[in-house]
Scaffold this motif. Structure first.
Motif, PDB file in Angstrom:
ATOM      1  N   ASP A 351       0.761  -1.120  -0.117  1.00 31.10           N
ATOM      2  CA  ASP A 351      -0.012   0.019  -0.039  1.00 31.10           C
ATOM      3  C   ASP A 351       0.836   1.303   0.111  1.00 31.10           C
ATOM      4  OD1 ASP A 351      -2.163  -1.560   0.221  1.00 31.10           O
ATOM      5  OD2 ASP A 351      -2.248  -1.518   2.261  1.00 31.10           O
ATOM      6  N   SER A 352       1.806   1.111   0.603  1.00 29.94           N
ATOM      7  CA  SER A 352       2.855   2.626   0.887  1.00 29.94           C
ATOM      8  C   SER A 352       4.102   2.129   0.510  1.00 29.94           C
ATOM      9  CB  SER A 352       2.812   2.903   2.107  1.00 29.94           C
ATOM     10  OG  SER A 352       3.218   2.041   3.146  1.00 29.94           O
ATOM     11  N   ASN A 353       4.563   0.950   0.080  1.00 27.47           N
ATOM     12  CA  ASN A 353       5.978   0.842  -0.294  1.00 27.47           C
ATOM     13  C   ASN A 353       6.135  -0.386  -1.402  1.00 27.47           C
ATOM     14  OD1 ASN A 353       5.088  -1.608   0.930  1.00 27.47           O
ATOM     15  ND2 ASN A 353       6.575  -1.330   2.506  1.00 27.47           N
ATOM     16  N   ILE A 354       7.303  -0.365  -2.036  1.00 30.82           N
ATOM     17  CA  ILE A 354       7.694  -1.353  -2.909  1.00 30.82           C
ATOM     18  C   ILE A 354       8.832  -2.059  -2.163  1.00 30.82           C
ATOM     19  CG2 ILE A 354       8.250  -1.725  -4.987  1.00 30.82           C
ATOM     20  CD1 ILE A 354       7.140   0.937  -6.067  1.00 30.82           C
ATOM     21  N   MET A 355       8.716  -3.450  -2.368  1.00 31.82           N
ATOM     22  CA  MET A 355       9.796  -4.504  -1.671  1.00 31.82           C
ATOM     23  C   MET A 355      10.552  -4.958  -2.658  1.00 31.82           C
ATOM     24  SD  MET A 355       8.583  -3.978   1.376  1.00 31.82           S
ATOM     25  CE  MET A 355       9.772  -5.153   2.223  1.00 31.82           C
ATOM     26  N   LEU A 356      11.951  -4.556  -2.603  1.00 29.62           N
ATOM     27  CA  LEU A 356      12.848  -5.332  -3.704  1.00 29.62           C
ATOM     28  C   LEU A 356      13.497  -6.294  -3.078  1.00 29.62           C
ATOM     29  CD1 LEU A 356      13.906  -1.610  -5.114  1.00 29.62           C
ATOM     30  CD2 LEU A 356      12.034  -2.950  -5.875  1.00 29.62           C
ATOM     31  N   ARG A 357      13.993  -7.388  -3.750  1.00 29.12           N
ATOM     32  CA  ARG A 357      14.823  -8.268  -3.252  1.00 29.12           C
ATOM     33  C   ARG A 357      16.281  -8.262  -4.173  1.00 29.12           C
ATOM     34  NH1 ARG A 357      14.429 -12.923  -0.158  1.00 29.12           N
ATOM     35  NH2 ARG A 357      12.295 -12.696  -0.142  1.00 29.12           N
ATOM     36  N   PHE A 358      17.272  -8.156  -3.366  1.00 29.79           N
ATOM     37  CA  PHE A 358      18.619  -7.861  -3.731  1.00 29.79           C
ATOM     38  C   PHE A 358      19.441  -9.362  -3.409  1.00 29.79           C
ATOM     39  CE2 PHE A 358      17.326  -3.649  -2.789  1.00 29.79           C
ATOM     40  CZ  PHE A 358      17.596  -3.185  -4.300  1.00 29.79           C
ATOM     41  N   LEU A 359      20.147  -9.929  -4.429  1.00 33.11           N
ATOM     42  CA  LEU A 359      20.936 -11.041  -4.400  1.00 33.11           C
ATOM     43  C   LEU A 359      22.156 -10.907  -4.724  1.00 33.11           C
ATOM     44  CD1 LEU A 359      18.095 -11.646  -6.417  1.00 33.11           C
ATOM     45  CD2 LEU A 359      18.610 -13.860  -5.177  1.00 33.11           C
ATOM     46  N   GLY A 360      23.216 -11.604  -4.155  1.00 35.72           N
ATOM     47  CA  GLY A 360      24.474 -11.554  -4.416  1.00 35.72           C
ATOM     48  C   GLY A 360      25.262 -13.060  -4.062  1.00 35.72           C
ATOM     49  N   TRP A 361      26.282 -13.067  -4.485  1.00 33.67           N
ATOM     50  CA  TRP A 361      27.104 -14.398  -4.289  1.00 33.67           C
ATOM     51  C   TRP A 361      28.568 -13.995  -3.513  1.00 33.67           C
ATOM     52  CZ3 TRP A 361      25.826 -19.484  -5.770  1.00 33.67           C
ATOM     53  CH2 TRP A 361      24.244 -19.520  -6.368  1.00 33.67           C
ATOM     54  N   ILE A 362      29.077 -14.802  -2.771  1.00 34.07           N
ATOM     55  CA  ILE A 362      30.171 -14.957  -2.063  1.00 34.07           C
ATOM     56  C   ILE A 362      31.020 -16.256  -1.948  1.00 34.07           C
ATOM     57  CG2 ILE A 362      29.325 -13.092  -0.506  1.00 34.07           C
ATOM     58  CD1 ILE A 362      29.339 -15.177   1.787  1.00 34.07           C
ATOM     59  N   ASP A 363      32.392 -16.279  -1.765  1.00 34.09           N
ATOM     60  CA  ASP A 363      33.360 -17.256  -1.693  1.00 34.09           C
ATOM     61  C   ASP A 363      33.183 -17.552  -0.191  1.00 34.09           C
ATOM     62  OD1 ASP A 363      35.025 -19.500  -1.832  1.00 34.09           O
ATOM     63  OD2 ASP A 363      36.638 -18.429  -2.890  1.00 34.09           O
ATOM     64  N   GLN A 364      32.640 -18.687   0.487  1.00 40.01           N
ATOM     65  CA  GLN A 364      32.715 -18.853   1.777  1.00 40.01           C
ATOM     66  C   GLN A 364      34.002 -19.257   2.199  1.00 40.01           C
ATOM     67  OE1 GLN A 364      28.773 -20.982   3.289  1.00 40.01           O
ATOM     68  NE2 GLN A 364      29.476 -22.044   1.290  1.00 40.01           N
ATOM     69  N   GLU A 365      35.070 -19.486   1.346  1.00 38.83           N
ATOM     70  CA  GLU A 365      36.369 -20.143   1.774  1.00 38.83           C
ATOM     71  C   GLU A 365      37.243 -18.602   2.402  1.00 38.83           C
ATOM     72  OE1 GLU A 365      38.304 -22.030  -1.119  1.00 38.83           O
ATOM     73  OE2 GLU A 365      37.132 -24.005  -1.005  1.00 38.83           O
ATOM     74  N   HIS A 366      36.616 -17.666   1.764  1.00 36.43           N
ATOM     75  CA  HIS A 366      37.245 -16.298   2.128  1.00 36.43           C
ATOM     76  C   HIS A 366      36.382 -15.418   2.915  1.00 36.43           C
ATOM     77  CE1 HIS A 366      39.158 -17.728  -1.439  1.00 36.43           C
ATOM     78  NE2 HIS A 366      40.512 -17.374  -0.815  1.00 36.43           N
ATOM     79  N   SER A 367      34.829 -15.501   2.693  1.00 36.55           N
ATOM     80  CA  SER A 367      34.117 -14.535   3.419  1.00 36.55           C
ATOM     81  C   SER A 367      33.209 -15.492   4.406  1.00 36.55           C
ATOM     82  CB  SER A 367      33.331 -13.750   2.413  1.00 36.55           C
ATOM     83  OG  SER A 367      34.339 -13.047   1.636  1.00 36.55           O
ATOM     84  N   ASP A 368      32.715 -14.914   5.469  1.00 32.12           N
ATOM     85  CA  ASP A 368      31.628 -15.292   6.032  1.00 32.12           C
ATOM     86  C   ASP A 368      30.162 -14.954   5.735  1.00 32.12           C
ATOM     87  OD1 ASP A 368      31.024 -16.789   8.857  1.00 32.12           O
ATOM     88  OD2 ASP A 368      29.688 -14.968   9.008  1.00 32.12           O
ATOM     89  N   TRP A 369      29.470 -15.815   5.546  1.00 37.65           N
ATOM     90  CA  TRP A 369      28.127 -15.608   5.094  1.00 37.65           C
ATOM     91  C   TRP A 369      27.246 -14.702   5.650  1.00 37.65           C
ATOM     92  CZ3 TRP A 369      22.905 -16.362   6.029  1.00 37.65           C
ATOM     93  CH2 TRP A 369      22.070 -16.357   4.807  1.00 37.65           C
ATOM     94  N   PHE A 370      27.214 -14.805   6.906  1.00 42.90           N
ATOM     95  CA  PHE A 370      26.379 -14.143   7.842  1.00 42.90           C
ATOM     96  C   PHE A 370      27.250 -12.578   7.975  1.00 42.90           C
ATOM     97  CE2 PHE A 370      25.729 -18.362   9.586  1.00 42.90           C
ATOM     98  CZ  PHE A 370      24.290 -18.328   9.430  1.00 42.90           C
ATOM     99  N   LYS A 371      28.300 -12.475   7.841  1.00 42.35           N
ATOM    100  CA  LYS A 371      28.863 -11.162   7.815  1.00 42.35           C
ATOM    101  C   LYS A 371      28.738 -10.558   6.758  1.00 42.35           C
ATOM    102  CE  LYS A 371      32.437 -11.947  11.222  1.00 42.35           C
ATOM    103  NZ  LYS A 371      33.953 -12.088  11.612  1.00 42.35           N
TER     104      LYS A 371
END
Length: 471
Positions: A351-371
């Motif tokens: 009603d008052s907003n538009i919801m946008l979903r953003f997606l990206g990929w990481i390498d778990q060997e170098h980056s923590d998924w949660f962080k």
């Protein structure tokens, strides 16, 4: 001439009849054909014939014969025998009531015995009742002593086969060569030891002449095994599941997995359960039957992992431009992979907003998924605000049944909205709130270190083997 001859014949017949002596009336009435052969009365009587004369020598022989028979029978040895005119008199005491009848039957079977007077009585004392049992125990003890040499040899055979089976089962290097899987190697070693021990038991029982006993034992073992199989069905199911998991391993040590609704790092796979360490550092033991039947999600198999999040913009904003701004910001983050490239999609129009979903990929060997996900959300949100996109807050409309509407609720077309405040530069926003590129998103391996420490202890078996294929 003829008449003279007839008279002479009649006269001769009369003379012959007169010369026969008179017979009794009953003899005359008895037919000649009714006289049977004369036989002794004893032939038609069930009782044995009794001699008219009493022979002392025969009485003596009967007594000697009965005494000799009773002496050969342990429980009838005390019987006293007296014979007079073919009548046998039995006196004394025997251990049990059945012995009284037994002595009587034996005496009646001797030829020449006319009758038997049985005056025997059964013993009623405790000692006399225990005596037969004592004799049997003594007999069994003598038989056991005689069997001791064979029993000793049989025990030696069983011990030798037991040692041979244990020695063969202990050759772990041999079984490892036959089967690289540790679980199968242990199963083969245990089976070999069992077969050798059973073979020794069969030989020992055959030496003792107890082959029939072995057959009865094996038959009973089959029935008992069937009943036990039904009773321990869950245990058998878990054992078979452990075997299948050890052959086709669905994960490796320290893999991040989700088994059903349980998540954690794999510590080890035992013959009974799969042990996980949850993400908050607790041990979790899951039965292998549950693991085998459950859905398994392995985050470690593919090092590239996608994250996504949803942000809302004002309904008056252009969602296409907002998605382009957000994707461009994701591309600029150093921990986001260029391939697969980040993206965005329109999730929902409210009603008052538009919801946008953003997606990206990481390498778990170098980056923590949660962080990485947390840093990406903050970076895109700040970028959208810096570009003038409003992140809407909940809007509530208040209606009053009486009175005039509030001035703030009037929608006057002539009123222009106040101009938005000047946007701060992206660099200033980043400096104030922090930038995703400046945050530490390195792989957090604290749980991995704890898993490695647990595995280094070696307190329990582990069937995980990197040489085995993985599904």
């Amino acid at each position: 001439m003829t008449a003279s001859l007839r008279l002479i014949s009649i006269a001769s017949a009369c003379l012959l009849w007169a010369s026969v002596p008179a017979l009794p009336v009953h003899a005359q009435l008895l037919p000649a054909t009714s006289a049977p052969d004369q036989t002794p009365a004893a032939a038609s009587s069930p009782e044995a014939a009794i001699s008219a004369a009493a022979d002392a020598q025969t009485d003596s022989q009967i007594g000697d014969r009965l005494r000799a028979i009773y002496r050969e029978l342990d429980r009838l040895a005390p019987v006293q025998v007296a014979v007079d005119a073919g009548v046998v008199t039995l006196n004394g005491t025997v251990p049990q009531a059945e012995d009284v009848d037994r002595a009587d039957r034996i005496a009646q079977r001797v030829v020449g015995v006319v009758a038997v007077q049985n005056r025997l009585s059964a013993e009623s004392g405790v000692t006399e009742q225990i005596a037969p049992v004592k004799e049997r125990l003594i007999t069994r003890a003598k038989q056991f002593v005689q069997l001791l040499p064979l029993l000793l040899i049989a025990l030696i055979i069983i011990a030798l086969f037991w040692l041979a089976g244990s020695f063969l089962a202990g050759r772990k290097a041999l079984w490892r060569r036959l089967s690289p899987n540790s679980f199968l190697a242990e199963l083969m070693a245990t089976s070999a030891r069992l077969v050798i021990i059973v073979a020794g038991l069969v030989i020992a029982l055959d030496l003792l002449g107890a082959s029939t006993l072995l057959g009865a034992i094996l038959g009973s073992a089959g029935v008992v095994g069937l009943a036990v199989g039904f009773a321990v069905k869950d245990t058998v199911d878990n054992y078979v599941s452990s075997l299948m998991l050890s052959i086709r391993q669905p994960f490796r040590a320290n893999d991040h997995v989700v088994i059903g609704d349980r998540e954690g790092r794999v510590i080890r796979l035992t013959s009974r359960a799969t042990i996980l360490m949850t993400l908050d550092g607790n041990h979790l033991r899951i039965p292998n039957s549950t693991v085998f039947m459950a859905e398994i999600l392995n985050y470690t198999r593919n090092p590239e992992r996608r994250f996504d999040f949803v942000l809302g913009v004002d309904a008056d904003d252009d969602p296409g431009k907002a998605m382009a701004v957000g994707v461009a910001r994701l591309r600029a983050l150093r921990f986001v992979l260029d391939e697969p490239s980040p993206g965005a999609r329109l999730e929902e129009i409210g009603d008052s907003n538009i919801m946008l979903r953003f997606l990206g990929w990481i390498d778990q060997e170098h980056s923590d998924w949660f962080k990485a996900r947390s840093a990406a959300i903050r970076a895109v949100m700040m970028e959208l605000e810096a570009k003038g996109f409003g992140l809407p807050e909940p809007i509530y409309r208040l209606r009053f049944d009486s009175g005039s509407p509030l001035e703030i609720a009037r929608g006057r077309k002539g009123d222009a909205p106040p101009p938005p405040p000047p946007s701060a530069a992206p660099a200033a926003v980043a400096a104030e709130h922090g930038d995703g590129d400046l945050e530490d998103v390195g792989a957090d391996d604290d749980i991995g270190d704890k898993v490695a420490a647990e595995r280094a202890r070696g307190d329990d078996e582990d069937m995980l083997d990197r040489q085995r294929p993985i599904e």
